[in-house]
Design an enzyme around this catalytic site. Structure first.
Site, mmCIF file in Angstrom:
data_model
loop_
_atom_site.group_PDB
_atom_site.id
_atom_site.type_symbol
_atom_site.label_atom_id
_atom_site.label_comp_id
_atom_site.label_asym_id
_atom_site.label_seq_id
_atom_site.Cartn_x
_atom_site.Cartn_y
_atom_site.Cartn_z
ATOM 1 N N ARG A 55 20.745 -32.804 -20.714
ATOM 2 C CA ARG A 55 20.583 -34.082 -21.093
ATOM 3 C C ARG A 55 19.334 -34.869 -21.057
ATOM 4 O O ARG A 55 18.511 -34.387 -20.224
ATOM 5 C CB ARG A 55 21.978 -34.824 -20.407
ATOM 6 C CG ARG A 55 22.462 -34.221 -18.764
ATOM 7 C CD ARG A 55 21.755 -34.519 -17.843
ATOM 8 N NE ARG A 55 21.056 -35.835 -17.961
ATOM 9 C CZ ARG A 55 19.961 -36.417 -17.415
ATOM 10 N NH1 ARG A 55 18.950 -35.501 -17.044
ATOM 11 N NH2 ARG A 55 19.470 -37.533 -17.587
ATOM 12 N N GLY A 56 19.358 -36.322 -21.259
ATOM 13 C CA GLY A 56 17.831 -36.878 -21.228
ATOM 14 C C GLY A 56 17.179 -36.596 -22.449
ATOM 15 O O GLY A 56 17.244 -35.747 -23.026
ATOM 16 N N ALA A 57 16.911 -38.000 -23.227
ATOM 17 C CA ALA A 57 16.523 -37.850 -24.488
ATOM 18 C C ALA A 57 15.423 -37.062 -24.774
ATOM 19 O O ALA A 57 15.666 -36.027 -25.919
ATOM 20 C CB ALA A 57 16.022 -39.440 -24.857
ATOM 21 N N ARG A 90 25.007 -36.038 -29.933
ATOM 22 C CA ARG A 90 25.109 -37.478 -29.206
ATOM 23 C C ARG A 90 24.197 -38.345 -30.158
ATOM 24 O O ARG A 90 23.204 -38.246 -30.501
ATOM 25 C CB ARG A 90 24.242 -37.270 -27.928
ATOM 26 C CG ARG A 90 25.215 -36.193 -26.996
ATOM 27 C CD ARG A 90 24.721 -36.097 -25.535
ATOM 28 N NE ARG A 90 24.898 -37.268 -24.705
ATOM 29 C CZ ARG A 90 24.518 -37.700 -23.470
ATOM 30 N NH1 ARG A 90 23.559 -36.962 -22.947
ATOM 31 N NH2 ARG A 90 24.787 -38.800 -23.217
ATOM 32 N N GLN A 192 23.756 -38.771 -12.576
ATOM 33 C CA GLN A 192 22.458 -38.161 -12.661
ATOM 34 C C GLN A 192 21.604 -38.656 -11.564
ATOM 35 O O GLN A 192 20.599 -37.928 -11.198
ATOM 36 C CB GLN A 192 22.037 -38.631 -13.999
ATOM 37 C CG GLN A 192 22.681 -38.213 -15.201
ATOM 38 C CD GLN A 192 23.638 -39.078 -15.892
ATOM 39 O OE1 GLN A 192 24.436 -39.899 -15.091
ATOM 40 N NE2 GLN A 192 24.118 -39.080 -17.072
ATOM 41 N N ASP A 233 16.483 -44.053 -23.802
ATOM 42 C CA ASP A 233 17.051 -43.300 -25.096
ATOM 43 C C ASP A 233 16.470 -43.528 -26.359
ATOM 44 O O ASP A 233 16.443 -42.569 -27.109
ATOM 45 C CB ASP A 233 18.438 -43.247 -25.004
ATOM 46 C CG ASP A 233 18.761 -42.263 -23.480
ATOM 47 O OD1 ASP A 233 18.665 -42.960 -22.480
ATOM 48 O OD2 ASP A 233 18.905 -41.111 -23.613
ATOM 49 N N ASN A 243 18.962 -47.631 -22.441
ATOM 50 C CA ASN A 243 18.896 -46.683 -21.211
ATOM 51 C C ASN A 243 20.175 -46.585 -20.702
ATOM 52 O O ASN A 243 21.209 -47.255 -21.062
ATOM 53 C CB ASN A 243 17.788 -46.899 -20.523
ATOM 54 C CG ASN A 243 17.334 -45.596 -19.505
ATOM 55 O OD1 ASN A 243 17.061 -44.458 -20.098
ATOM 56 N ND2 ASN A 243 17.610 -46.014 -18.261
#
Ligand code: MRU
Length: 344
Positions: A55-57, A90, A192, A233, A243
């Protein structure tokens, strides 16, 4: 990134391609277990993104690029169909669209060799790593000795392959011997901050404390926080930035308390096709994530929950964007990042 494993220090990227397997540090298992998830098809990569193994852009973008490389090896797959499946995972992270377009441009629409697709995906990952390092170099000057920093969610190496976005300036400042302290919002519901950011900072020996999401205002008002740095994001052309849910309220509180609020992101997170924050697609996730804490129900039976995964911080709350091309004010984006075609 540095990983402390049983008294040893090892180095790992968040995601990498080895032969015909994409490997991920399984972020669902951290910080208690360090395990590697192996994806052998683009469908496995889509599952890894969907289930937040990665995860995380920027890391989602790199994972998707590697997914396309796997698709080029799969006899029953086409880059077009793989791209559609990966794109559907996503909706908010713009890096996902950016990486898929990069791969389609690099590989063309006709059939592509597995080697060429793998080379393009590796080159995309290398560029993201380089750009995050540059974000660190451009941002570390904002961090002065003795500062207290607040960050929200995880915008570290796990979220970007290496260095991070918000954590890159911290890694580089620590590397220069600067002493500072990081307040880490726990980041409900997926935690997170508590699970991932605290794990990364601890591995780097950067002093930090996890705080409940609703504690940041207390510390800001008490003058305990000097600067806020988060990732993003998707950033719209006018500088509104999506975000992790909860970022907006931190930005408003920062403004109210005279604390500069920065967003760190590579150009692959800036979406020229969306003007305003209202038009950024916001992912709504399973309410069960809010109803449970670490798999255990915390609410009365029959009670519902709502679970938007991101919010949008209007540009007026953002002091600057720490990017690989420099630190930019929201009103400078038009003539810099958005002024020309981004060549990667
Ligand atoms: O839902 P997630 O964990 O993918 O959300 C991640 C974030 O909101 C990060 O802060 C953002 O992607 C910036 S990562 C460099």
């Amino acid at each position: 990134m540095k990983v402390k494993l049983g008294g040893e220090i090892k180095n790992y990227p968040a995601v990498w391609l080895k032969d015909d397997v994409v490997k991920f540090i399984d972020q669902r298992a951290l910080p208690h277990e360090f395990t590697i998830f192996e994806a052998r098809s683009y469908q496995d990569v889509a599952e890894a993104i969907n289930t937040m193994i990665v995860r995380g852009a920027p890391a989602i973008g790199v994972a998707a690029a590697y997914g396309m490389a796997l698709a080029a090896r799969q006899p029953d797959a086409s880059l077009e169909s793989a791209s559609e499946v990966l794109f559907a995972t996503r909706p908010t992270a713009y890096d996902l669209d950016f990486a898929l377009n990069y791969m389609k441009d690099a590989c063309g629409t006709e059939s592509v060799s597995a080697e060429k697709a793998a080379e393009a995906a590796r080159s995309y990952a290398d560029k993201i790593i380089e750009r995050c390092k540059k974000i660190g170099e451009n941002g570390e000057g904002l961090i002065k000795d003795g500062m207290n920093i607040l960050t929200h969610c995880n915008a570290g190496a796990l979220a970007t392959v290496e260095y991070g976005t918000a954590l890159a300036p911290m890694r580089l400042a620590a590397g220069k011997g600067k002493k500072f302290f990081v307040y880490v919002d726990e980041t409900r519901p997926r935690l997170q901050g508590a699970k991932l950011t605290a794990w990364e900072l601890n591995n780097e020996d950067i002093p930090c404390a996890v705080i409940a999401d609703n504690a940041a205002g207390y510390y800001m008002k008490n003058k305990d926080i000097d600067i806020v740095i988060t990732g993003a994001d998707r950033i719209a052309a006018l500088g509104d930035a999506a975000n992790k849910i909860g970022t907006y309220e931190k930005a408003v509180l920062a403004k109210e308390n005279g604390i500069p609020f920065y967003i760190a992101a590579p150009v692959s997170t800036f979406d020229a096709d969306i003007q305003k924050g209202e038009d950024i697609p916001i992912e709504n996730r399973d309410p069960e994530e809010v109803l449970e804490l670490d798999g255990r129900k915390i609410t009365p039976e029959g009670v519902d929950a709502k679970n938007p995964a991101f919010d949008v911080t209007p540009a007026k709350y953002i002091e600057g964007f720490i990017t690989e091309i420099g630190i930019l004010k929201p009103d400078q984006l038009k003539d810099t990042i958005f002024s020309k075609k981004i060549s990667f």
